[in-house]
Structure formats: C-alpha cells, structure tokens
Design an enzyme around this catalytic site. Sequence first.
Site, short mmCIF file in Angstrom:
data_model
loop_
_atom_site.label_atom_id
_atom_site.label_comp_id
_atom_site.label_asym_id
_atom_site.label_seq_id
_atom_site.Cartn_x
_atom_site.Cartn_y
_atom_site.Cartn_z
N ALA A 50 0.85 -1.19 0.00
CA ALA A 50 0.00 0.00 0.00
C ALA A 50 0.89 1.24 0.00
O ALA A 50 2.02 1.21 0.50
CB ALA A 50 -0.89 -0.02 1.24
N GLY A 84 0.81 -5.14 1.11
CA GLY A 84 -0.35 -5.36 0.25
C GLY A 84 -0.01 -6.06 -1.05
O GLY A 84 -0.86 -6.70 -1.66
N GLU A 141 -0.12 -9.55 -0.23
CA GLU A 141 -1.52 -9.93 0.02
C GLU A 141 -2.29 -10.15 -1.28
O GLU A 141 -3.17 -11.01 -1.35
CB GLU A 141 -2.18 -8.87 0.91
N GLU A 201 4.34 -4.68 7.63
CA GLU A 201 3.44 -3.65 8.18
C GLU A 201 3.77 -3.25 9.61
O GLU A 201 3.68 -2.07 9.97
CB GLU A 201 1.97 -4.13 8.11
N1 CO8 Z 1 4.49 3.30 -0.89
C1 CO8 Z 1 4.82 4.45 -1.46
N2 CO8 Z 1 5.97 4.64 -2.16
C2 CO8 Z 1 6.78 3.58 -2.29
C3 CO8 Z 1 6.49 2.34 -1.71
C4 CO8 Z 1 5.28 2.21 -0.98
N3 CO8 Z 1 4.88 1.05 -0.43
N4 CO8 Z 1 7.51 1.49 -1.99
C5 CO8 Z 1 8.39 2.19 -2.72
N5 CO8 Z 1 7.96 3.46 -2.91
C6 CO8 Z 1 8.63 4.54 -3.62
C7 CO8 Z 1 9.70 5.21 -2.78
O1 CO8 Z 1 9.14 6.15 -1.91
C8 CO8 Z 1 10.55 5.82 -3.85
O2 CO8 Z 1 9.93 6.99 -4.32
P1 CO8 Z 1 10.82 8.34 -4.52
O3 CO8 Z 1 11.81 7.97 -5.61
O4 CO8 Z 1 9.81 9.33 -4.95
O5 CO8 Z 1 11.48 8.61 -3.21
C9 CO8 Z 1 10.48 4.81 -4.98
O6 CO8 Z 1 9.32 4.02 -4.74
C10 CO8 Z 1 11.67 3.90 -5.00
O7 CO8 Z 1 11.82 3.33 -3.71
P2 CO8 Z 1 13.22 3.29 -2.93
O8 CO8 Z 1 14.01 4.52 -3.25
O9 CO8 Z 1 12.93 3.01 -1.51
O10 CO8 Z 1 13.90 2.05 -3.68
P3 CO8 Z 1 14.82 0.92 -3.04
O11 CO8 Z 1 15.28 0.09 -4.18
O12 CO8 Z 1 15.84 1.50 -2.14
O13 CO8 Z 1 13.82 0.04 -2.12
C11 CO8 Z 1 11.80 -1.12 -1.56
C12 CO8 Z 1 12.69 -0.61 -2.69
C13 CO8 Z 1 12.51 -2.23 -0.79
C14 CO8 Z 1 10.53 -1.67 -2.21
C15 CO8 Z 1 11.48 0.04 -0.60
O14 CO8 Z 1 10.97 1.12 -1.34
C16 CO8 Z 1 10.50 -0.32 0.46
O15 CO8 Z 1 10.85 -0.91 1.46
N6 CO8 Z 1 9.22 0.08 0.27
C17 CO8 Z 1 8.21 -0.08 1.27
C18 CO8 Z 1 7.75 -1.51 1.39
C19 CO8 Z 1 6.71 -1.65 2.46
O16 CO8 Z 1 6.94 -1.39 3.62
N7 CO8 Z 1 5.51 -2.12 2.04
C20 CO8 Z 1 4.41 -2.32 2.95
C21 CO8 Z 1 3.52 -1.12 2.97
S1 CO8 Z 1 2.22 -1.26 4.12
C22 CO8 Z 1 1.06 -2.19 3.32
O17 CO8 Z 1 1.24 -2.64 2.21
C23 CO8 Z 1 -0.21 -2.41 4.04
C24 CO8 Z 1 -1.25 -3.17 3.22
C25 CO8 Z 1 -2.59 -3.17 3.91
C26 CO8 Z 1 -3.11 -1.77 4.01
C27 CO8 Z 1 -4.36 -1.71 4.82
C28 CO8 Z 1 -4.77 -0.25 5.05
C29 CO8 Z 1 -5.77 -0.09 6.13
#
Ligand code: CO8
Length: 257
Positions: free
Chosen positions: A63, A108, A111, A131
């Site tokens: 998400a 997500g 999921e 999460e």
């Molecule tokens: N949301 C928003 N932006 C994201 C996300 C995300 N989940 N993942 C990556 N991005 C964006 C980064 O912010 C970045 O954007 P920008 O260039 O503008 O800064 C771009 O994508 C590239 O990301 P990174 O620079 O971080 O790239 P890396 O290669 O260093 O890392 C990763 C890639 C490992 C994917 C890293 O971005 C990461 O850890 N992302 C988050 C992963 C995460 O924690 N996901 C779980 C989110 S919570 C969730 O999914 C809950 C689901 C249920 C929701 C229920 C709601 C009630």
Amino acid sequence: MAVRIEQNESIAIVTMSRPEAFNAFNTEQLRSLRDAVAEVTADREVRAVVLTGEGRRAFASGADIKEMSTMRPSEGLVFGQLGQSVTAAIEASPQPWIAAINGYALGGGCEMALACDIRLASENAVIGQPEVTLGILPGWGATQRLPRLIGAGLASELILTGQRLNADEAQRVGLVNAVYPQDDLLPKAIEMAKAIAANAPLAISASKRAILLSRDVDLTTGLAYEAQTFGLLFDSDDQKAGMTAFLEKRTAEFQGK
Ligand code: CO8
C-alpha cells in the site's frame, strides 16, 4: 494506464503498473486493479489469469505509505476495505489466478499474491509483510490467508518480525510453488495458465471453489460439497466432451458449458 490487461489466447495477463513507486497501491491504483479484476472475471473468453508487476524489480511494494501516512481511522478503514474487496474479487473470480512475483511483493503486494490460487516467483523476488515496522498490521488479508497457506507458526514469524524472504526461502516455506530466472518467469506463468485453460472451465472453477472452501469448513462438510459438485458436473457438455474425447483417443475441446 495503471493496470494493463493483455489477452494471450484464452489467458489474460494483468500487469500492475506504477513503476515510479515500485507498483505501490494508492487508492487510484487499487481502483484500477479492482476494475481490471471485474473486467477479466466477466470475460467468458478468459480461462486463466496471470497477475504480475511492471518492470523487473517489483510485483507490488504494498500500500502507498505516503497516502496512508496522514489517514485517520475512518480513512484507514475505507482503504482497508477497498483492498480487501480486491482480494475477495480475485478469490471469487471463476478463473484461476497465478501470481507471477517478479520482484518485491511486500505488504499489500504480498496480500494480492496470497489471494491468487498459485504463486510463482523470480529469483530476485523479496516477499514479506513489513506492516508492523510501520505501526500497522496487514490489512488486506495476510493475517488470515498467510497462516492458512504456510501455517500459523511461520505466518506469525513473518508478520510479527516483518522479515522479508528471498525467493528460495519463500519456496521452502510453501509461499511460492516455484522459482525461475526473471526472464523465464512470465513465460512459465503463461505456460501454466495455458495448461489450466486447456482443461474444462466449469471443472476448473468448481475445483477452485472447493479448494478455497477447504480452508473454512470441516472435512465432512467439504467432502459433501465436493460430492455434490462432482455430481452436478455430469450435467455439463464439457463432461461429455472430455470423456468422449478420451474414449475416442483425441484431445477434448471444452466450451465451458
Ligand atoms: N508506498 C509508497 N511509495 C513507495 C512504496 C510504498 N509502499 N515502496 C516504494 N515506494 C517509492 C519510494 O518512496 C521511492 O519513491 P521516490 O523515488 O519518490 O522517493 C520509490 O518508490 C523507489 O523506492 P526506494 O528509493 O525506496 O527504492 P529501493 O530500491 O531503495 O527500495 C523497496 C525498494 C525495498 C521496495 C522500498 O521502497 C521499500 O521498502 N518500500 C516499502 C515496502 C513496504 O513497507 N511495504 C508495505 C507497505 S504497508 C502495506 O502494504 C499495508 C497493506 C494493507 C493496508 C491496509 C490499510 C488499512
């Protein structure tokens, strides 16, 4: 376009495409996926679906954290319900869904893959439910589907630590069925989807439903459902086509009727 649908014979390939955010789901992206699921589900020409992510690095990174960061409880509830409606629609779809996990499948993203019937991964896949590292819990089904898939002990370890598995680890615990080099993943997923699509559509969707039901009911109830459904399929043209073709030593052509 945020979610692309391509048709390959009787297969639909649904690609989640928001590469600037590793295919993360904001509300718009979730709605696009919901609409895509509805479109392929309603298409009687589609007999199996492959779900994948744009590019070579991510299936979906979860998400959208930026969008979630300012949500109030009521907004979190709506966002959670929207995501759950997508996973429920994938499960309710009569066609089998194969997740081709071509990189990160986090939160997500994982999921969505869990809602699919079969999961395949590329060697660079990274899969997890991080999460709790963000102060929330999995909201689109992982607390329920992950324990049912890999057992409560392993699911607890993954969800409570937020640990990310590589592809081989994910295969070892049964989270994915097979691991392929990145370039082979989509062709392998399509090959599997076509093998499924060659079979009788009503029998396929009935099998999917019975397998899903096995998560929720006791063995006696599940076996009764299986027997009822088994009997009903003898009312289909496909049962006649399949058995006649066997007896005539040729390949059956199924119509899904
Ligand atoms: N949301 C928003 N932006 C994201 C996300 C995300 N989940 N993942 C990556 N991005 C964006 C980064 O912010 C970045 O954007 P920008 O260039 O503008 O800064 C771009 O994508 C590239 O990301 P990174 O620079 O971080 O790239 P890396 O290669 O260093 O890392 C990763 C890639 C490992 C994917 C890293 O971005 C990461 O850890 N992302 C988050 C992963 C995460 O924690 N996901 C779980 C989110 S919570 C969730 O999914 C809950 C689901 C249920 C929701 C229920 C709601 C009630």
